[in-house]
Design an enzyme around this catalytic site. Structure first.
Site, PDB file in Angstrom:
ATOM      1  N   ARG A 179       0.805  -1.219   0.000  1.00  0.00           N
ATOM      2  CA  ARG A 179       0.000   0.000   0.000  1.00  0.00           C
ATOM      3  C   ARG A 179       0.845   1.280   0.000  1.00  0.00           C
ATOM      4  O   ARG A 179       0.479   2.290   0.574  1.00  0.00           O
ATOM      5  CB  ARG A 179      -0.969   0.014   1.191  1.00  0.00           C
ATOM      6  N   SER A 228     -11.035   0.875   2.542  1.00  0.00           N
ATOM      7  CA  SER A 228     -10.399   0.360   3.756  1.00  0.00           C
ATOM      8  C   SER A 228      -9.760   1.500   4.540  1.00  0.00           C
ATOM      9  O   SER A 228      -8.990   2.280   3.994  1.00  0.00           O
ATOM     10  CB  SER A 228      -9.336  -0.677   3.387  1.00  0.00           C
ATOM     11  N   GLU A 298      -4.747   3.656   6.186  1.00  0.00           N
ATOM     12  CA  GLU A 298      -4.661   3.523   4.732  1.00  0.00           C
ATOM     13  C   GLU A 298      -5.288   4.750   4.076  1.00  0.00           C
ATOM     14  O   GLU A 298      -4.822   5.219   3.043  1.00  0.00           O
ATOM     15  CB  GLU A 298      -5.370   2.252   4.258  1.00  0.00           C
TER      16      GLU A 298
END
Length: 319
Positions: A179, A228, A298
């Protein structure tokens, strides 16, 4: 709240600028959460050359941020000082194919890139169908879903530096990790090329349907959300730790951890940026207390807090 109007100075310094400059432009409607204060200056470049010209002539002391469709972004209520750049789909949203290669502008929706690939019988990019963002964000965050990530398919990316120069990045140059990427954060990606595999069209469409079905049945995609909220910690899932800490459905103001998928934060209708970030840090503090795991955001949070409404990491506890 408003910022000093820097439009006249910027226009005077850039007489050949073709893009649009808007002072004190609200950013709330540009994010999926629909919260946040204004940008001191919002710039929409006419094309890549216009973006390079703008960056090359922009005073170095001005902060620069980039937003796409705002699908994983909380803009704080005090707004964003400096310049926010938004690449328009008209100028940066083209998608084309050649052989097993898919080319896309940074403002192209991930879903559209998957559809373009499928139309050319190119498999391997179906996972993008389930990511509600743009290619620019996918490059910056190594976006992934359903077992695949951007790093698995990227050939090269093109970006413009803070000084207005163009850079080409190979897959290795991107320094992808989970990520995130290791590219200089001041680089603004403008386009990318991806490689898939020629495959049977019915298999590609079936895989895309699997991705869509998973989203519809497991995620609150019809809410004001940001995808998310936290990255998955090593060895476990963020939602499991959130659930174990008793935070499923937890509400602060108009912000809630979704009862459907508790790693998704939603604006139930009246949330502010403060509500959302305070809720997120409350969840982080409770998970840390319950399991000793430090969840990492995130979702990106940008801008200034409203005076008197700052949110401390882990609420200033258990540090």
């Amino acid at each position: 709240m408003t910022f000093p109007d820097i439009t006249p100075d910027l226009k005077a310094a850039m007489p050949e600028l073709r893009g649009r400059l808007l002072a004190n432009q609200s950013l709330a409607e540009l994010t999926w959460f629909r919260v946040g204060g204004p940008a001191q200056m919002l710039f929409t470049p006419a094309d890549e050359d216009d973006l390079a010209y703008f960056l090359g002539n922009l005073p170095q002391q001005l902060p620069v941020y980039v937003v796409g469709v705002g699908s994983n972004l909380i803009v704080r209520d005090g707004g964003m000082p400096g310049v926010v750049i938004r690449l328009s789909p008209r100028a940066f949203g083209d998608t084309t194919t050649e052989g097993d290669i898919v080319s896309a502008g940074a403002a192209a929706l991930d879903k559209r890139v998957a559809e373009t690939a499928a139309s050319a019988d190119i498999g391997g990019l179906e996972f993008l169908f389930g990511i509600p963002g743009t290619i620019g964000g996918a490059l910056r965050m190594n976006a992934g879903a359903n077992g695949s990530e951007t790093k698995d398919v990227l050939v090269e990316a093109i970006g413009i530096g803070r000084d207005g120069t163009q850079h080409v990045f190979t897959n290795a140059d991107m320094k992808f990790v989970y990520r995130n990427s290791g590219v200089d954060p001041t680089i603004i990606f403008t386009s990318a090329r991806f490689r898939g595999q020629i495959a049977a069209p019915e298999a590609i469409r079936a895989r895309m349907q699997e991705v869509q079905t998973h989203r519809e049945t497991a995620q609150p995609i019809r809410e004001k959300t940001g995808g998310s909220t936290f990255k998955n910690p090593e060895g476990t899932s963020a939602w499991k730790e959130i659930d174990k800490a008793g935070c499923r459905g937890l509400m602060i103001g108009g912000a809630q951890m979704s009862p459907m998928h508790c790693n998704f934060m939603i604006n139930t209708g009246t949330a502010t940026g403060y509500d959302l970030e305070y809720l997120g840090e409350t969840v982080r503090a409770r998970v840390l207390e319950n399991s000793g795991i430090r969840l990492q955001w995130e979702i990106k949070r940008l801008g200034n807090f409203r005076p008197g409404h700052a949110v401390q990491e882990f609420l200033g506890q258990l540090l």
